[in-house]
Design an enzyme around this catalytic site. Structure first.
Site, PDB file in Angstrom:
ATOM      1  N   GLY A  55       0.949  -1.196   0.218  1.00  0.00           N
ATOM      2  CA  GLY A  55      -0.084   0.018   0.017  1.00  0.00           C
ATOM      3  C   GLY A  55       0.924   1.446  -0.049  1.00  0.00           C
ATOM      4  N   CYS A  82       5.489  -6.170   1.691  1.00  0.00           N
ATOM      5  CA  CYS A  82       5.652  -4.819   1.892  1.00  0.00           C
ATOM      6  C   CYS A  82       4.985  -4.068   2.752  1.00  0.00           C
ATOM      7  CB  CYS A  82       5.185  -4.174   0.140  1.00  0.00           C
ATOM      8  SG  CYS A  82       5.870  -2.548  -0.107  1.00  0.00           S
ATOM      9  N   TYR A  83       3.916  -3.074   2.487  1.00  0.00           N
ATOM     10  CA  TYR A  83       3.347  -2.479   3.232  1.00  0.00           C
ATOM     11  C   TYR A  83       3.029  -3.567   4.467  1.00  0.00           C
ATOM     12  CZ  TYR A  83      -0.092   0.485   5.871  1.00  0.00           C
ATOM     13  OH  TYR A  83      -1.035   1.298   6.635  1.00  0.00           O
ATOM     14  N   HIS A 171       8.187  -8.055  -3.493  1.00  0.00           N
ATOM     15  CA  HIS A 171       6.697  -8.483  -3.955  1.00  0.00           C
ATOM     16  C   HIS A 171       6.958  -9.657  -4.710  1.00  0.00           C
ATOM     17  CE1 HIS A 171       4.189  -4.736  -3.320  1.00  0.00           C
ATOM     18  NE2 HIS A 171       5.509  -4.311  -3.159  1.00  0.00           N
ATOM     19  N   GLU A 173       4.732 -11.712  -5.780  1.00  0.00           N
ATOM     20  CA  GLU A 173       3.951 -11.628  -6.849  1.00  0.00           C
ATOM     21  C   GLU A 173       3.989 -11.071  -8.149  1.00  0.00           C
ATOM     22  OE1 GLU A 173       3.775  -9.541  -4.554  1.00  0.00           O
ATOM     23  OE2 GLU A 173       2.566  -7.829  -4.894  1.00  0.00           O
ATOM     24  N   SER A 225     -21.099  -8.617 -26.412  1.00  0.00           N
ATOM     25  CA  SER A 225     -20.438  -7.452 -27.285  1.00  0.00           C
ATOM     26  C   SER A 225     -19.515  -8.572 -28.187  1.00  0.00           C
ATOM     27  CB  SER A 225     -19.347  -6.953 -26.234  1.00  0.00           C
ATOM     28  OG  SER A 225     -18.347  -7.603 -26.081  1.00  0.00           O
ATOM     29  N   GLY A 226     -19.467  -9.801 -28.135  1.00  0.00           N
ATOM     30  CA  GLY A 226     -18.578 -10.469 -28.979  1.00  0.00           C
ATOM     31  C   GLY A 226     -17.139 -10.572 -28.546  1.00  0.00           C
ATOM     32  N   GLY A 227     -16.898  -9.957 -27.362  1.00  0.00           N
ATOM     33  CA  GLY A 227     -15.591 -10.036 -26.806  1.00  0.00           C
ATOM     34  C   GLY A 227     -15.670 -11.327 -25.932  1.00  0.00           C
ATOM     35  N   VAL A 228     -14.513 -11.387 -25.355  1.00  0.00           N
ATOM     36  CA  VAL A 228     -14.077 -13.114 -24.869  1.00  0.00           C
ATOM     37  C   VAL A 228     -15.233 -12.776 -23.752  1.00  0.00           C
ATOM     38  CG1 VAL A 228     -12.630 -14.296 -23.429  1.00  0.00           C
ATOM     39  CG2 VAL A 228     -11.613 -12.874 -25.368  1.00  0.00           C
ATOM     40  N   ASP A 229     -15.198 -11.989 -22.599  1.00  0.00           N
ATOM     41  CA  ASP A 229     -16.026 -12.031 -21.497  1.00  0.00           C
ATOM     42  C   ASP A 229     -17.639 -12.268 -21.902  1.00  0.00           C
ATOM     43  OD1 ASP A 229     -13.650 -11.475 -20.477  1.00  0.00           O
ATOM     44  OD2 ASP A 229     -14.123  -9.350 -20.125  1.00  0.00           O
ATOM     45  N   SER A 230     -17.957 -11.472 -22.784  1.00  0.00           N
ATOM     46  CA  SER A 230     -19.412 -11.621 -22.848  1.00  0.00           C
ATOM     47  C   SER A 230     -19.781 -12.841 -23.628  1.00  0.00           C
ATOM     48  CB  SER A 230     -20.071 -10.396 -23.383  1.00  0.00           C
ATOM     49  OG  SER A 230     -19.677 -10.346 -24.783  1.00  0.00           O
ATOM     50  N   SER A 231     -19.099 -13.272 -24.462  1.00  0.00           N
ATOM     51  CA  SER A 231     -19.127 -14.433 -25.233  1.00  0.00           C
ATOM     52  C   SER A 231     -18.941 -15.746 -24.245  1.00  0.00           C
ATOM     53  CB  SER A 231     -18.040 -14.963 -26.290  1.00  0.00           C
ATOM     54  OG  SER A 231     -17.989 -13.911 -27.090  1.00  0.00           O
ATOM     55  N   LYS A 368      -8.850 -12.932 -16.170  1.00  0.00           N
ATOM     56  CA  LYS A 368      -9.098 -13.080 -17.654  1.00  0.00           C
ATOM     57  C   LYS A 368      -8.663 -14.529 -18.328  1.00  0.00           C
ATOM     58  CE  LYS A 368     -10.128 -10.800 -21.504  1.00  0.00           C
ATOM     59  NZ  LYS A 368     -11.324 -10.003 -21.538  1.00  0.00           N
TER      60      LYS A 368
HETATM   61  P1  XMP Z   1      -5.421  -0.467 -19.129  1.00  0.00           P
HETATM   62  O1  XMP Z   1      -5.855   0.524 -20.243  1.00  0.00           O
HETATM   63  O2  XMP Z   1      -6.268  -0.288 -17.650  1.00  0.00           O
HETATM   64  O3  XMP Z   1      -6.326  -1.801 -19.683  1.00  0.00           O
HETATM   65  O4  XMP Z   1      -4.041  -0.962 -18.791  1.00  0.00           O
HETATM   66  C1  XMP Z   1      -6.117  -3.211 -18.949  1.00  0.00           C
HETATM   67  C2  XMP Z   1      -6.944  -4.123 -19.863  1.00  0.00           C
HETATM   68  O5  XMP Z   1      -8.123  -3.613 -19.768  1.00  0.00           O
HETATM   69  C3  XMP Z   1      -8.615  -3.404 -21.021  1.00  0.00           C
HETATM   70  N1  XMP Z   1      -9.743  -2.363 -20.683  1.00  0.00           N
HETATM   71  C4  XMP Z   1     -11.213  -2.593 -20.605  1.00  0.00           C
HETATM   72  N2  XMP Z   1     -11.881  -3.787 -20.747  1.00  0.00           N
HETATM   73  N3  XMP Z   1     -13.923  -2.584 -20.259  1.00  0.00           N
HETATM   74  C5  XMP Z   1     -13.354  -3.606 -20.788  1.00  0.00           C
HETATM   75  O6  XMP Z   1     -13.755  -4.731 -20.588  1.00  0.00           O
HETATM   76  C6  XMP Z   1     -13.272  -1.545 -20.151  1.00  0.00           C
HETATM   77  O7  XMP Z   1     -13.833  -0.414 -19.749  1.00  0.00           O
HETATM   78  C7  XMP Z   1     -11.746  -1.630 -20.426  1.00  0.00           C
HETATM   79  N4  XMP Z   1     -10.865  -0.411 -20.274  1.00  0.00           N
HETATM   80  C8  XMP Z   1      -9.451  -1.116 -20.614  1.00  0.00           C
HETATM   81  C9  XMP Z   1      -7.890  -2.945 -21.757  1.00  0.00           C
HETATM   82  O8  XMP Z   1      -8.103  -2.850 -23.282  1.00  0.00           O
HETATM   83  C10 XMP Z   1      -6.417  -3.726 -21.574  1.00  0.00           C
HETATM   84  O9  XMP Z   1      -6.707  -5.138 -22.000  1.00  0.00           O
END
Ligand code: XMP
Length: 512
Positions: A55, A82-83, A171, A173, A225-231, A368
């Site tokens: 922290g 660390c902290y 750290h 981790e 959205s077609g992205g990994v998470d929503s799929s 992820k």
């Molecule tokens: P940053 O820019 O924070 O991004 O280093 C880390 C990872 O997160 C993705 N990212 C998002 N994913 N909604 C999402 O689902 C968001 O609002 C969002 N903002 C950033 C980014 O593309 C990277 O993979």
């Protein structure tokens, strides 16, 4: 089935979720909790071990987060990082002082490999660890022995073996700490006695069962959205409550080139009810004149929900809304004490009033790489599962400043060229995320024989395993040259290309 649990008590460190990820890599379930979580609540969770994070504060300041002394009497093993290590020293009667020389970065560390943390993990007696601190433990509490030191830090690790309290100033981790993962593994398995009972197939089964119980005969709406998470969320929900599921794909107009159609094609005939809403005008209208990144994110997140409400009304009564929020979004949006870096889409931007009975976030506790594993477990195609991440607000946060139709078009083309050339060079698999950013900077150039005063496109490409830390990808100059040449020639109003060579931290992956 209840899994063995390790809890990470968050004292505001930026690496808090990385710790949780590392624990889960050991096959042990782990959750991040606020450092102020009362002892009674911790006891209820019955964790096998507790990890205190780092922290930004100094334990010697009255306003800094502290822990009740009783936490050390719970007979639950503790590891302070660390902290967290300083907190152990401070609370148990040791002494924490400002460093004469702050340590930051890779630091040669001398280990006593007779410690259960450091033995049996192929750790040499001297190896680099990752340090980042301005205070240090100048006196360890009574009964503790020092098990590591560096040139400037006499107690880089200390422990009380019988009380099972361990502390490391560095750290473990972070990848830069040699054998850091092994140290965490030793703590959770050899000290806490965890057996590694957390796996994706187990998770899928439990999640499907929980969803069925929660939803009953209710109607479910999913944001696809077609992205990994929503799929993956869609695949999970389809398995759990398929016939009650409607997937709505809100096309906010900020997708990459052709992506909207690709998503539609992938899900249109998948058996679930699929609706595409073209809401670009609505989003653009709300974003008119807005250039501040957090405002953009909040507006888009909120508008997203509004569009769902509109669609839900058309469908009649809908009970549940599913979102593909994942654990890093939850933590990065400030659920703990870590500073809010970016309010993530669908989390920070979530309005208080939503026209649904409840929001279901089945991936809320997953990182992820775990989501990808779950997708594979559920039989999703590798193309979908291994798609590079794309932020919820899409290209809107890759245009610096105000968004216009023209800028969207410019970025879409530039990004397409970059992606095409990386695939052509066979680099698309080894680079974890890559995209173009349209900056709001214009500069002078010469084209034909005429002066131009046009925009600069930045290229961003990173290698990372966790998206919490990242390095810039070493793309060969030849490939960058071809990309730059094509973009300035093919995309109007762009006359300069730069390549972003910052790591995360201190930069983030996205520019906004
Ligand atoms: P940053 O820019 O924070 O991004 O280093 C880390 C990872 O997160 C993705 N990212 C998002 N994913 N909604 C999402 O689902 C968001 O609002 C969002 N903002 C950033 C980014 O593309 C990277 O993979």
């Amino acid at each position: 089935m209840k899994h063995q649990l390790i809890i990470v008590l968050d004292f505001g460190g930026q690496y808090n979720q990385l710790i949780a990820r590392r624990v889960r890599e050991c096959g042990v379930y782990c959750e991040v909790k606020n450092g102020k979580t009362p002892i009674s609540e911790i006891q209820k969770l019955q964790p096998k071990g507790i990890i205190f994070t780092g922290g930004p504060n100094s334990v010697n300041h009255a306003n800094s987060p502290h822990v009740a002394k009783e936490i050390f009497d719970l007979q639950i093993p503790i590891l302070g990082i660390c902290y967290g290590a300083q907190l152990i020293a401070y609370t148990l009667g040791g002494k924490v002082s400002p460093c004469q020389t702050s340590e930051y970065g890779k630091t040669d560390t001398h280990y006593d490999t007779s410690s259960v943390l450091f033995g049996g993990i192929h750790l040499p007696e001297t190896a680099p660890s990752w340090m980042s601190h301005t205070d240090y433990v100048s006196e360890v509490p009574e009964g503790f022995r020092i098990t590591a030191h560096t040139a400037d830090c006499p107690a880089a690790a200390f422990e009380h073996e019988t009380k099972k309290i361990y502390a490391v100033q560095f750290h473990p981790e972070v990848n830069h700490t040699f054998a850091g993962q092994g140290m965490i593994d030793s703590f959770v398995k050899n000290v806490c006695g965890c057996t590694g009972d957390w796996s994706m197939s187990g998770y899928a089964k439990t999640a499907i069962e929980e969803i069925r119980q929660k939803v009953g005969s209710g109607k479910v709406l999913l944001a696809l959205s077609g992205g990994v998470d929503s799929s993956v969320a869609a695949a999970l929900l389809a398995k759990a409550v398929g016939s009650q599921l409607t997937c709505i794909f809100v096309d906010h107009g900020f997708m990459r080139k052709n992506e909207g159609d690709e998503v539609e094609n992938a899900f249109r005939d998948s058996g679930m009810q699929f609706i595409r809403v073209n809401a670009k005008d609505q989003f653009m209208q709300k974003l008119q004149g807005v250039s501040e990144p957090e405002s953009k994110r909040k507006i888009i997140g909120e508008e997203f929900i509004r569009v769902f409400e509109q669609e839900a009304k058309k469908l009649g009564k809908v009970d549940y809304l599913v979102q593909g929020t994942i654990y890093p979004d939850v933590i990065e949006s400030g659920s703990g004490d870590a500073a809010v870096i970016k309010s993530h889409h669908n989390v920070g931007g979530l309005p208080d009033y939503v026209d649904f009975k409840e929001i279901i976030e089945p991936l809320r506790m997953l990182f992820k790489d775990e989501v990808r594993k779950l997708g594979t477990e559920l039989g999703l195609s590798p193309v979908l599962v291994h798609r590079q991440p794309f932020p919820g607000p899409g290209l809107a946060i890759r245009i610096i400043g105000e968004i216009t139709d023209q800028k969207l078009e410019m970025l879409r083309e530039a990004d397409f060229i970059f992606r095409q050339e990386l695939a052509e060079a066979g680099l698309d698999r080894e680079i974890n995320q890559y995209f173009a950013v349209l900056t709001d900077m214009r500069s002078v150039g010469v084209m034909g024989d005429a002066r131009t005063y046009d925009y600069t496109v930045a290229l961003r490409a990173v290698t990372t395993t966790d998206f919490m830390t990242a390095d810039f990808a070493r793309i060969p100059y030849e490939v960058l040259g071809v990309v730059a040449n094509r973009i300035v020639n093919e995309v109007p109003k762009v006359n300069r290309i730069v390549y972003d060579i910052t790591t995360k931290p201190p930069a983030t992956i996205e520019w906004e």
